[in-house]
Design a protein around this motif. Structure first.
Motif, PDB file in Angstrom:
ATOM      1  N   ILE A 191     -12.394  24.311 -16.230  1.00 29.63           N
ATOM      2  CA  ILE A 191     -12.171  23.016 -15.589  1.00 29.63           C
ATOM      3  C   ILE A 191     -11.641  23.241 -14.177  1.00 29.63           C
ATOM      4  O   ILE A 191     -10.639  23.941 -13.992  1.00 29.63           O
ATOM      5  CB  ILE A 191     -11.151  22.150 -16.365  1.00 29.63           C
ATOM      6  CG1 ILE A 191     -11.544  21.997 -17.830  1.00 29.63           C
ATOM      7  CG2 ILE A 191     -11.016  20.781 -15.726  1.00 29.63           C
ATOM      8  CD1 ILE A 191     -10.491  21.294 -18.667  1.00 29.63           C
ATOM      9  N   ASP A 192     -12.319  22.673 -13.191  1.00 26.59           N
ATOM     10  CA  ASP A 192     -11.780  22.584 -11.831  1.00 26.59           C
ATOM     11  C   ASP A 192     -11.291  21.156 -11.663  1.00 26.59           C
ATOM     12  O   ASP A 192     -12.004  20.213 -12.043  1.00 26.59           O
ATOM     13  CB  ASP A 192     -12.848  22.879 -10.777  1.00 26.59           C
ATOM     14  CG  ASP A 192     -13.355  24.313 -10.845  1.00 26.59           C
ATOM     15  OD1 ASP A 192     -12.858  25.088 -11.687  1.00 26.59           O
ATOM     16  OD2 ASP A 192     -14.262  24.648 -10.058  1.00 26.59           O
ATOM     17  N   TYR A 193     -10.119  20.982 -11.061  1.00 29.41           N
ATOM     18  CA  TYR A 193      -9.561  19.628 -11.041  1.00 29.41           C
ATOM     19  C   TYR A 193      -8.611  19.420  -9.870  1.00 29.41           C
ATOM     20  O   TYR A 193      -8.062  20.378  -9.318  1.00 29.41           O
ATOM     21  CB  TYR A 193      -8.830  19.338 -12.358  1.00 29.41           C
ATOM     22  CG  TYR A 193      -7.648  20.249 -12.642  1.00 29.41           C
ATOM     23  CD1 TYR A 193      -7.835  21.542 -13.120  1.00 29.41           C
ATOM     24  CD2 TYR A 193      -6.341  19.822 -12.433  1.00 29.41           C
ATOM     25  CE1 TYR A 193      -6.760  22.374 -13.386  1.00 29.41           C
ATOM     26  CE2 TYR A 193      -5.265  20.639 -12.698  1.00 29.41           C
ATOM     27  CZ  TYR A 193      -5.485  21.919 -13.177  1.00 29.41           C
ATOM     28  OH  TYR A 193      -4.412  22.750 -13.426  1.00 29.41           O
ATOM     29  N   PHE A 194      -8.459  18.122  -9.516  1.00 31.10           N
ATOM     30  CA  PHE A 194      -7.435  17.743  -8.549  1.00 31.10           C
ATOM     31  C   PHE A 194      -6.100  17.816  -9.278  1.00 31.10           C
ATOM     32  O   PHE A 194      -5.871  17.097 -10.258  1.00 31.10           O
ATOM     33  CB  PHE A 194      -7.669  16.329  -8.019  1.00 31.10           C
ATOM     34  CG  PHE A 194      -8.929  16.181  -7.220  1.00 31.10           C
ATOM     35  CD1 PHE A 194      -9.206  17.033  -6.157  1.00 31.10           C
ATOM     36  CD2 PHE A 194      -9.852  15.196  -7.506  1.00 31.10           C
ATOM     37  CE1 PHE A 194     -10.373  16.906  -5.414  1.00 31.10           C
ATOM     38  CE2 PHE A 194     -11.021  15.055  -6.773  1.00 31.10           C
ATOM     39  CZ  PHE A 194     -11.277  15.920  -5.726  1.00 31.10           C
ATOM     40  N   SER A 195      -5.228  18.666  -8.815  1.00 34.01           N
ATOM     41  CA  SER A 195      -3.963  18.915  -9.492  1.00 34.01           C
ATOM     42  C   SER A 195      -2.857  18.102  -8.840  1.00 34.01           C
ATOM     43  O   SER A 195      -2.625  18.227  -7.632  1.00 34.01           O
ATOM     44  CB  SER A 195      -3.646  20.418  -9.407  1.00 34.01           C
ATOM     45  OG  SER A 195      -2.465  20.702 -10.089  1.00 34.01           O
ATOM     46  N   ASN A 196      -2.208  17.256  -9.635  1.00 41.16           N
ATOM     47  CA  ASN A 196      -1.224  16.332  -9.068  1.00 41.16           C
ATOM     48  C   ASN A 196      -0.058  16.202 -10.035  1.00 41.16           C
ATOM     49  O   ASN A 196      -0.268  15.973 -11.236  1.00 41.16           O
ATOM     50  CB  ASN A 196      -1.894  14.960  -8.854  1.00 41.16           C
ATOM     51  CG  ASN A 196      -1.075  14.056  -7.982  1.00 41.16           C
ATOM     52  OD1 ASN A 196       0.150  14.187  -7.915  1.00 41.16           O
ATOM     53  ND2 ASN A 196      -1.725  13.120  -7.312  1.00 41.16           N
ATOM     54  N   ASP A 197       1.146  16.351  -9.507  1.00 41.80           N
ATOM     55  CA  ASP A 197       2.335  16.309 -10.375  1.00 41.80           C
ATOM     56  C   ASP A 197       3.010  14.935 -10.366  1.00 41.80           C
ATOM     57  O   ASP A 197       4.186  14.817 -10.710  1.00 41.80           O
ATOM     58  CB  ASP A 197       3.335  17.393  -9.961  1.00 41.80           C
ATOM     59  CG  ASP A 197       3.864  17.194  -8.555  1.00 41.80           C
ATOM     60  OD1 ASP A 197       3.344  16.302  -7.855  1.00 41.80           O
ATOM     61  OD2 ASP A 197       4.788  17.917  -8.151  1.00 41.80           O
ATOM     62  N   ASP A 198       2.267  13.896  -9.972  1.00 44.22           N
ATOM     63  CA  ASP A 198       2.885  12.565  -9.887  1.00 44.22           C
ATOM     64  C   ASP A 198       2.963  11.857 -11.231  1.00 44.22           C
ATOM     65  O   ASP A 198       3.463  10.743 -11.312  1.00 44.22           O
ATOM     66  CB  ASP A 198       2.143  11.691  -8.869  1.00 44.22           C
ATOM     67  CG  ASP A 198       0.722  11.357  -9.318  1.00 44.22           C
ATOM     68  OD1 ASP A 198       0.214  12.029 -10.246  1.00 44.22           O
ATOM     69  OD2 ASP A 198       0.112  10.448  -8.728  1.00 44.22           O
ATOM     70  N   SER A 199       2.446  12.480 -12.281  1.00 46.42           N
ATOM     71  CA  SER A 199       2.423  11.828 -13.585  1.00 46.42           C
ATOM     72  C   SER A 199       2.419  12.882 -14.685  1.00 46.42           C
ATOM     73  O   SER A 199       1.828  13.949 -14.530  1.00 46.42           O
ATOM     74  CB  SER A 199       1.171  10.947 -13.688  1.00 46.42           C
ATOM     75  OG  SER A 199       0.878  10.649 -15.026  1.00 46.42           O
ATOM     76  N   ASP A 219     -11.407  11.263 -13.506  1.00 45.08           N
ATOM     77  CA  ASP A 219     -11.038  11.076 -12.099  1.00 45.08           C
ATOM     78  C   ASP A 219     -10.595  12.385 -11.456  1.00 45.08           C
ATOM     79  O   ASP A 219     -10.765  12.596 -10.256  1.00 45.08           O
ATOM     80  CB  ASP A 219      -9.888  10.066 -11.977  1.00 45.08           C
ATOM     81  CG  ASP A 219     -10.376   8.633 -12.149  1.00 45.08           C
ATOM     82  OD1 ASP A 219     -11.596   8.422 -12.168  1.00 45.08           O
ATOM     83  OD2 ASP A 219      -9.524   7.737 -12.273  1.00 45.08           O
ATOM     84  N   TYR A 220      -9.972  13.250 -12.246  1.00 41.99           N
ATOM     85  CA  TYR A 220      -9.418  14.492 -11.710  1.00 41.99           C
ATOM     86  C   TYR A 220     -10.436  15.635 -11.652  1.00 41.99           C
ATOM     87  O   TYR A 220     -10.251  16.589 -10.911  1.00 41.99           O
ATOM     88  CB  TYR A 220      -8.251  14.972 -12.591  1.00 41.99           C
ATOM     89  CG  TYR A 220      -7.081  14.037 -12.670  1.00 41.99           C
ATOM     90  CD1 TYR A 220      -6.034  14.132 -11.758  1.00 41.99           C
ATOM     91  CD2 TYR A 220      -6.990  13.074 -13.660  1.00 41.99           C
ATOM     92  CE1 TYR A 220      -4.941  13.286 -11.833  1.00 41.99           C
ATOM     93  CE2 TYR A 220      -5.901  12.225 -13.751  1.00 41.99           C
ATOM     94  CZ  TYR A 220      -4.881  12.328 -12.833  1.00 41.99           C
ATOM     95  OH  TYR A 220      -3.803  11.484 -12.910  1.00 41.99           O
ATOM     96  N   VAL A 221     -11.464  15.546 -12.492  1.00 39.64           N
ATOM     97  CA  VAL A 221     -12.302  16.724 -12.762  1.00 39.64           C
ATOM     98  C   VAL A 221     -13.417  16.886 -11.736  1.00 39.64           C
ATOM     99  O   VAL A 221     -14.236  15.992 -11.537  1.00 39.64           O
ATOM    100  CB  VAL A 221     -12.902  16.625 -14.187  1.00 39.64           C
ATOM    101  CG1 VAL A 221     -13.873  17.768 -14.443  1.00 39.64           C
ATOM    102  CG2 VAL A 221     -11.780  16.631 -15.221  1.00 39.64           C
ATOM    103  N   THR A 222     -13.459  18.052 -11.084  1.00 41.16           N
ATOM    104  CA  THR A 222     -14.513  18.345 -10.105  1.00 41.16           C
ATOM    105  C   THR A 222     -15.543  19.311 -10.666  1.00 41.16           C
ATOM    106  O   THR A 222     -16.617  19.456 -10.088  1.00 41.16           O
ATOM    107  CB  THR A 222     -13.913  18.932  -8.820  1.00 41.16           C
ATOM    108  OG1 THR A 222     -13.252  20.169  -9.145  1.00 41.16           O
ATOM    109  CG2 THR A 222     -12.904  17.985  -8.209  1.00 41.16           C
ATOM    110  N   ALA A 223     -15.219  19.985 -11.738  1.00 37.93           N
ATOM    111  CA  ALA A 223     -16.189  20.862 -12.405  1.00 37.93           C
ATOM    112  C   ALA A 223     -15.752  21.034 -13.852  1.00 37.93           C
ATOM    113  O   ALA A 223     -14.560  21.032 -14.150  1.00 37.93           O
ATOM    114  CB  ALA A 223     -16.277  22.219 -11.714  1.00 37.93           C
TER     115      ALA A 223
END
Lengths: 144, 127
Positions: A63-71, A26-30
């Motif tokens: 790895i390119d990814y959506f970076s989120n600190d909610d978890s 879900d997070y990974v864009t590349a």
């Protein structure tokens, strides 16, 4: 030979070991695996010209990814935890195409050293990050 | 990712603000109305997610121009508990993230039999 272009649609799992790896697709864009070789330069002598020989090979995982600190269990959370770990390494496995692992859809796996992680960014835009990690050795390419 | 669920959830967010809400483009909406438009979908935003640009149209009947523009002004304002505030970072099982990226395109449109003042709020959704 017919060209069968690779269009990235697969999946990527990451964890501290193969048994604990979770799907972070879900997070990974590349997602890219690469290898590069050092060149050993041999100086010229009276009897021979300057030449080069193949040196050691280094493998990398990008790895390119959506970076989120909610978890703490999301991709950024795992990378951040690895940054404060002495060994700082993580296991990965993934394919570049949807579907079962096969000779035409191999599964790549290996261990990489987490050398960076970032969260945050521009106001009103998705927080994204891109990291290139050195692997601890050559990745495995499985076809079953 | 289910676009109907996304449009339903986006319409529901505007209901407490006194709008008649539509998760589809209605033939003859009741004013004031919030209409969730047809999204543009960018597949492959991540390995398993798509990015949607969703227009939210606000329509207000022009019987009283000052009152109509007052509704528009309030809809575009960013005070606490505003409509923009509600859409920003709205949570839903239908998406992973929701963000207002802009608003504008004020215009007059005739919908059904009534002339409306209209504007569009543009959202980006990751789902």
């Amino acid at each position: 030979m017919a060209l069968n272009p690779l269009i990235l649609t697969g999946n990527l799992k990451i964890g501290t070991s193969s048994g604990t790896a979770v799907d972070v697709s879900d997070y990974v864009t590349a997602f890219k695996i690469s290898a590069k070789r050092d060149i050993v330069a041999i100086p010229a002598t009276f009897g021979s010209d300057k030449s080069s020989r193949a040196g050691s090979v280094e493998y990398e995982l990008t790895i390119d990814y959506f970076s989120n600190d909610d978890s703490t269990t999301g991709l950024f959370g795992m990378l951040w935890a690895a940054m404060v770990d002495v060994d700082g390494d993580l296991y990965f496995e993934g394919t570049f195409r949807d579907g079962s692992v096969s000779s035409t859809n191999p599964e790549w796996s290996g261990t990489f050293i987490v050398t960076g992680a970032a969260v945050g960014g521009t106001v009103a835009e998705l927080s994204q990050d891109s990291q290139t990690f050195p692997m601890t050795g050559a990745p495995t390419r499985a076809t079953t | 990712m289910n676009i109907t669920d996304i449009r339903l959830a986006l319409a529901d967010i505007a209901t407490p603000f006194g709008f008649n809400t539509y998760h589809y483009i209605p033939g003859d909406p009741s004013s004031p109305a919030v209409v969730v438009g047809i999204p543009e979908v960018e597949y492959g935003a991540s390995l398993k997610r798509a990015k949607l640009n969703v227009p939210i149209d606000i329509l207000v009947a022009m019987a009283d121009m000052e009152a109509a523009q007052s509704v528009m002004d309030e809809a575009l304002s960013t005070q606490a508990d505003s409509l923009i505030d509600a859409y920003n970072d709205a949570t839903s099982t239908a998406w992973s993230s929701c963000q207002v990226i802009g608003a504008g395109d004020g215009r007059v449109v005739t919908v059904g039999s009534t002339a409306h003042l209209a504007l569009t709020i543009n959202l980006t959704i990751l789902a």
